[in-house]
Design a protein around this motif. Structure first.
Motif, mmCIF file in Angstrom:
data_model
loop_
_atom_site.group_PDB
_atom_site.id
_atom_site.type_symbol
_atom_site.label_atom_id
_atom_site.label_comp_id
_atom_site.label_asym_id
_atom_site.label_seq_id
_atom_site.Cartn_x
_atom_site.Cartn_y
_atom_site.Cartn_z
ATOM 1 N N PRO A 132 0.821 -1.214 0.000
ATOM 2 C CA PRO A 132 0.000 0.000 0.000
ATOM 3 C C PRO A 132 0.858 1.268 0.000
ATOM 4 N N ALA B 248 -2.390 4.017 2.210
ATOM 5 C CA ALA B 248 -3.127 3.610 3.410
ATOM 6 C C ALA B 248 -2.773 4.557 4.557
ATOM 7 N N THR C 227 -3.577 -4.534 0.732
ATOM 8 C CA THR C 227 -4.255 -3.445 1.424
ATOM 9 C C THR C 227 -4.387 -3.858 2.886
ATOM 10 N N GLU D 46 -5.157 1.727 -6.278
ATOM 11 C CA GLU D 46 -5.144 1.190 -4.909
ATOM 12 C C GLU D 46 -6.444 1.453 -4.163
#
Length: 264
Positions: A5, A8, A90, A125
């Motif tokens: 990620p 995030a 993720t 993403e």
């Protein structure tokens, strides 16, 4: 190699439990979900565009596979960059690549295996937690698209459709709409682009965005997805929701527009 990620904790919560709660709240009631050929979904921080994205995915029955197409905001890498192997992580877990679908996309015009375009790119993403929530076992193919001509977009869409006939997948076009204009101008210009999208007019979408200088960052992925959807027999599209950042910030002078649409 897995793609870790990049956003995030910034565009969406960085913790598994918090992210799961937020995505579930943004999705809401998904009882009207139905099969789709493609979706158009925004990619800003969830605070701003998550409601539009959630409403769109709630109307979509996510299958076992998805091809996620995003614009290239960083300018790095190949013009048509395919994440070549491994998976994407993720906070909700790992999303594997579909190896057969990814291999099939290598034969599409202009496609090159390339990680550089993807490593810092947020637009693909931020779609993944929604896909994971709707279909935990989903596998993907991941394309990051730089500037392309309309002819290149249409050719890529046709080839993508050919790959999907043997291995069906949901097409996800990641895009925000107008950027940093007044709310009034955003709605006016975005309506021009959405009119062509909802008419399943891939060439018309590309041309109106360029002619009217609409700052829709993902019009290339949207054009490619529409061309593929038409080739796969899509017959109609519906606008699920439109909003802009001013709905959250209160600033109506400088907004980013967000639209969610489903193609069936």
């Amino acid at each position: 190699m897995d793609r870790e990620p990049a956003v995030a904790g910034r565009f969406y919560p960085g913790g598994r439990a918090e992210l799961a709660r937020e995505v579930a709240a943004l999705l809401g009631d998904a009882s009207e979900a139905a099969p789709a050929v493609a979706v158009l979904a925004p990619h800003a921080g969830y605070l701003y565009s998550g409601g539009v994205a959630g409403a769109t995915y709630a109307r979509t029955a996510v299958p076992e596979r998805a091809v996620v197409l995003c614009p290239n905001h960083t300018g790095l890498g190949e013009p048509v960059a395919l994440w070549p192997d491994g998976g994407w992580r993720t906070p909700l877990g790992r999303v594997p690549l579909d190896p057969e679908l990814t291999a099939a996309l290598r034969g599409c015009p202009g496609v090159r295996p390339d990680r550089a375009a993807h490593l810092a790119e947020h637009a693909l993403e931020v779609q993944l937690p929604f896909l994971q929530a709707r279909r935990p076992e989903v596998a993907i193919a991941a394309l990051c698209l730089g500037p392309l001509t309309v002819e290149a977009c249409l050719a890529l869409g046709e080839a993508l459709a050919g790959a999907l006939r043997a291995r069906p997948a949901l097409l996800v076009a990641s895009s925000d709409m107008s950027h940093y204009v007044s709310a009034e101008e955003a709605r006016r210009k975005d309506a021009l682009a959405l009119d062509r999208f909802l008419a399943l007019d891939a060439r018309g979408l590309f041309e109106v965005v360029e002619r009217e200088e609409i700052s829709m960052c993902g019009y290339v992925p949207a054009t490619v997805a529409l061309a593929a959807a038409r080739a796969l027999g899509a017959a109609r599209a519906e606008l699920v929701r439109y909003a802009d950042s001013g709905d959250v910030t209160g600033d109506r002078a400088h907004v980013v527009g967000y639209a969610g649409a489903v193609v069936r």
